[in-house]
Design a protein around this motif. Structure first.
Motif, mmCIF file in Angstrom:
data_model
loop_
_atom_site.group_PDB
_atom_site.id
_atom_site.type_symbol
_atom_site.label_atom_id
_atom_site.label_comp_id
_atom_site.label_asym_id
_atom_site.label_seq_id
_atom_site.Cartn_x
_atom_site.Cartn_y
_atom_site.Cartn_z
ATOM 1 N N PRO B 201 -18.101 -18.514 -22.716
ATOM 2 C CA PRO B 201 -18.020 -17.058 -22.832
ATOM 3 C C PRO B 201 -16.655 -16.592 -23.341
ATOM 4 C CG PRO B 201 -18.128 -17.742 -20.514
ATOM 5 C CD PRO B 201 -18.299 -18.965 -21.342
ATOM 6 N N HIS B 202 -16.559 -15.323 -23.710
ATOM 7 C CA HIS B 202 -15.267 -14.727 -24.054
ATOM 8 C C HIS B 202 -14.300 -14.936 -22.900
ATOM 9 C CE1 HIS B 202 -16.332 -12.956 -27.784
ATOM 10 N NE2 HIS B 202 -17.197 -12.085 -27.298
ATOM 11 N N ASP B 203 -13.021 -15.006 -23.225
ATOM 12 C CA ASP B 203 -12.009 -15.264 -22.196
ATOM 13 C C ASP B 203 -12.138 -14.298 -21.014
ATOM 14 O OD1 ASP B 203 -11.191 -17.151 -23.958
ATOM 15 O OD2 ASP B 203 -9.631 -15.903 -24.845
ATOM 16 N N ALA B 204 -12.408 -13.038 -21.328
ATOM 17 C CA ALA B 204 -12.488 -12.024 -20.275
ATOM 18 C C ALA B 204 -13.663 -12.286 -19.325
ATOM 19 C CB ALA B 204 -12.622 -10.640 -20.892
ATOM 20 N N ASP B 205 -14.694 -12.969 -19.824
ATOM 21 C CA ASP B 205 -15.881 -13.221 -18.986
ATOM 22 C C ASP B 205 -15.926 -14.646 -18.455
ATOM 23 O OD1 ASP B 205 -16.716 -10.679 -19.783
ATOM 24 O OD2 ASP B 205 -17.571 -11.510 -21.633
ATOM 25 N N SER B 206 -14.849 -15.386 -18.611
ATOM 26 C CA SER B 206 -14.851 -16.789 -18.199
ATOM 27 C C SER B 206 -14.208 -16.905 -16.815
ATOM 28 C CB SER B 206 -14.079 -17.616 -19.241
ATOM 29 O OG SER B 206 -13.995 -18.944 -18.828
ATOM 30 N N PRO B 207 -15.025 -17.130 -15.787
ATOM 31 C CA PRO B 207 -14.547 -16.989 -14.406
ATOM 32 C C PRO B 207 -13.440 -17.972 -13.998
ATOM 33 C CG PRO B 207 -16.790 -17.916 -14.470
ATOM 34 C CD PRO B 207 -16.444 -17.495 -15.850
ATOM 35 N N HIS B 208 -13.450 -19.182 -14.552
ATOM 36 C CA HIS B 208 -12.482 -20.180 -14.082
ATOM 37 C C HIS B 208 -11.264 -20.300 -14.983
ATOM 38 C CE1 HIS B 208 -15.673 -21.356 -11.412
ATOM 39 N NE2 HIS B 208 -16.455 -21.669 -12.411
ATOM 40 N N SER B 209 -11.283 -19.593 -16.111
ATOM 41 C CA SER B 209 -10.281 -19.826 -17.147
ATOM 42 C C SER B 209 -8.830 -19.675 -16.683
ATOM 43 C CB SER B 209 -10.520 -18.917 -18.354
ATOM 44 O OG SER B 209 -11.355 -19.599 -19.258
ATOM 45 N N ALA B 210 -8.552 -18.611 -15.901
ATOM 46 C CA ALA B 210 -7.165 -18.339 -15.532
ATOM 47 C C ALA B 210 -6.569 -19.508 -14.745
ATOM 48 C CB ALA B 210 -7.085 -17.046 -14.716
ATOM 49 N N ASP B 211 -7.283 -19.978 -13.726
ATOM 50 C CA ASP B 211 -6.821 -21.123 -12.936
ATOM 51 C C ASP B 211 -6.637 -22.358 -13.810
ATOM 52 O OD1 ASP B 211 -6.539 -20.060 -10.468
ATOM 53 O OD2 ASP B 211 -8.523 -20.643 -9.726
ATOM 54 N N LEU B 212 -7.666 -22.620 -14.618
ATOM 55 C CA LEU B 212 -7.633 -23.835 -15.429
ATOM 56 C C LEU B 212 -6.478 -23.829 -16.419
ATOM 57 C CD1 LEU B 212 -11.464 -24.338 -16.029
ATOM 58 C CD2 LEU B 212 -9.975 -25.682 -14.548
ATOM 59 N N MET B 213 -6.134 -22.650 -16.907
ATOM 60 C CA MET B 213 -5.035 -22.583 -17.868
ATOM 61 C C MET B 213 -3.688 -22.703 -17.160
ATOM 62 S SD MET B 213 -6.401 -20.250 -20.994
ATOM 63 C CE MET B 213 -4.986 -20.644 -21.982
ATOM 64 N N ARG B 214 -3.590 -22.118 -15.975
ATOM 65 C CA ARG B 214 -2.353 -22.238 -15.205
ATOM 66 C C ARG B 214 -2.101 -23.716 -14.865
ATOM 67 N NH1 ARG B 214 -1.730 -21.562 -9.678
ATOM 68 N NH2 ARG B 214 -3.885 -20.848 -9.544
ATOM 69 N N TRP B 215 -3.155 -24.458 -14.592
ATOM 70 C CA TRP B 215 -3.018 -25.877 -14.247
ATOM 71 C C TRP B 215 -2.989 -26.781 -15.483
ATOM 72 C CZ3 TRP B 215 -7.572 -24.958 -10.477
ATOM 73 C CH2 TRP B 215 -7.083 -24.484 -9.249
ATOM 74 N N LYS B 216 -3.048 -26.172 -16.647
ATOM 75 C CA LYS B 216 -3.086 -26.925 -17.904
ATOM 76 C C LYS B 216 -4.223 -27.938 -17.975
ATOM 77 C CE LYS B 216 1.740 -26.238 -19.054
ATOM 78 N NZ LYS B 216 3.043 -26.848 -19.236
#
Lengths: 94, 314
Positions: B201-216
């Motif tokens: 999904p679009h970044d805004a609708d991607s539920p796990h994206s923020a965590d996953l990006m913070r953890w690289k």
């Protein structure tokens, strides 16, 4: 139906003559013969290895990250084990 | 609690420094859980990915194509196994992971719920589906979890063959009869949009994206990778005279990227929910394969036990 998990084996591959065996991954297999065959099919479909080792995962003993500091520190204060510790006035020996 | 916070802070510092996390290192429970979810989904996708192509092995148009397709399907099995073994380093058993797949609890990539209707689809899968997978996996090869990153390096090397053989199939068809050209075009018409959906999904609708990006674990957002895939694919399409079925696809000089139309997210969500054209069929086939293999597993185990007894007796 048998659905129990077979023992895990760690796979080590040697890429070319003279090179060390390096960890490639793991496979499940009921015995050592099949472990070796599975390792070949999974980790060397393109001649990535000229030699394979499989080792039962439970036989591997490893250092733990928590103890890394104290475990390896005997080597920390022994600079004299390195050639650049020494002064060789006027000449370069290496 | 404070201990946990302290450990988590140190963990994040390691990540920010670009260090690689190994199985025995301390990691937040959520990091472990997210990785298990992501990696097992990825592994299941490789395994299900064998089905749409396996469907064409007996009907490949030449011995050369048949040998190539067999090798490719075998690679997909290998990819599944690399990632399963990587997932197990997180402290979950193969039994559990595969169990969740067979009971339908775990997900896999929605792309494999589309049917392969013609030979040209083998071309479309290699060129578009594996092409999209390469963009995703090249990024994952630099992710923070060592076993996952290493499996990706191995997989990316092999995907290049998959990608090229698919393109070759289409290039060949596009030089053929009007019917063959039509077959190739029809296949791309069906696979283009689902391939774009592979990035999620679009970044805004991607539920796990923020965590996953913070953890690289993820180094780039879904939309960034999707754009990268589109940008590199357009000229490849033009090169063989195939049309990408998006009237809004157009080079944007200011952005230095292609603009493209909106994805049909309703379709995407529908397929994820299990209502794609092949969801039920894929799961049925996968379960059947597992059940049909039971006697092989039993025999291998019986043989191993017999050998062990022999060696003890000797």
């Amino acid at each position: 139906m048998s659905d129990t998990q077979w023992p895990l084996w760690e796979v080590f591959t040697q890429k070319r003559q003279g090179a060390p065996h390096e960890h490639a991954g793991s496979v499940h297999a009921p015995d050592k013969e099949m472990a070796l065959q599975n390792a070949r099919d999974v980790y060397s479909r393109r001649n990535e290895a000229i030699s394979l080792w499989v080792v039962p995962s439970e036989a591997i003993v490893a250092s733990t990250p928590e103890e890394v500091g104290s475990f390896f520190d005997p080597a920390n204060d022994k600079a004299y084990r390195h050639p650049n510790f020494y002064k060789t006035p006027g000449v370069t020996l290496d | 609690m404070t201990d946990e916070k302290e450990l988590e802070k140190k963990f994040q510092e390691r990540i920010d420094k670009g260090e690689v996390i190994e199985p025995k290192d301390w990691m937040p429970e959520r990091y472990r859980k997210q990785l298990i979810r992501m990696m097992s989904q990825h592994a299941h996708s490789e395994i299900v990915g064998m089905l749409p192509e396996g469907n064409w092995i007996t009907r490949a148009p030449s011995l050369r194509r048949k040998a190539i397709l067999l090798a490719k399907v075998q690679d997909e099995a290998g990819h599944g196994l690399y990632i399963y073994s990587g997932t197990e380093t997180l402290g979950v058993s193969r039994e559990e992971i595969v169990g969740e797949f067979l009971t339908g609890k775990a997900k896999y990539s929605s792309i494999f719920n589309y049917p392969t209707l013609t030979w040209a689809d083998m071309g479309a899968i290699g060129w578009l589906v594996d092409g999209a997978a390469i963009v995703n996996q090249t990024a994952l090869a630099k992710c923070s979890y060592g076993p996952y990153a290493r499996a990706m390096v191995r997989i990316c090397k092999e995907e290049n063959f998959h990608h090229k053989q698919g393109y070759e199939i289409l290039a060949h068809l596009m030089k053929g009869t009007p019917e063959q050209k039509q077959m190739a075009q029809d296949s791309i018409n069906r696979f283009w949009w689902p391939s774009l959906m592979m990035f999620g999904p679009h970044d805004a609708d991607s539920p796990h994206s923020a965590d996953l990006m913070r953890w690289k674990v993820k180094l780039h957002s879904n939309d960034t990778l999707r754009q990268r895939f589109i940008d590199r694919t357009v000229s490849q399409a033009e090169n063989i005279g195939i049309k990408l079925p998006d009237p809004e696809l157009k080079w944007n000089e200011a952005k230095q990227h292609y603009d493209f139309g909106e994805i049909n997210w309703e379709e995407f969500n529908n397929v994820i929910r299990g209502n794609g054209p092949c969801n039920k069929d894929r799961m049925k086939t996968r379960r059947q394969a597992h059940e049909n293999g039971a006697w092989v597993r039993d025999a291998a185990e019986a043989y191993a036990r017999k050998q062990e007894k022999k060696s003890i007796a000797a």
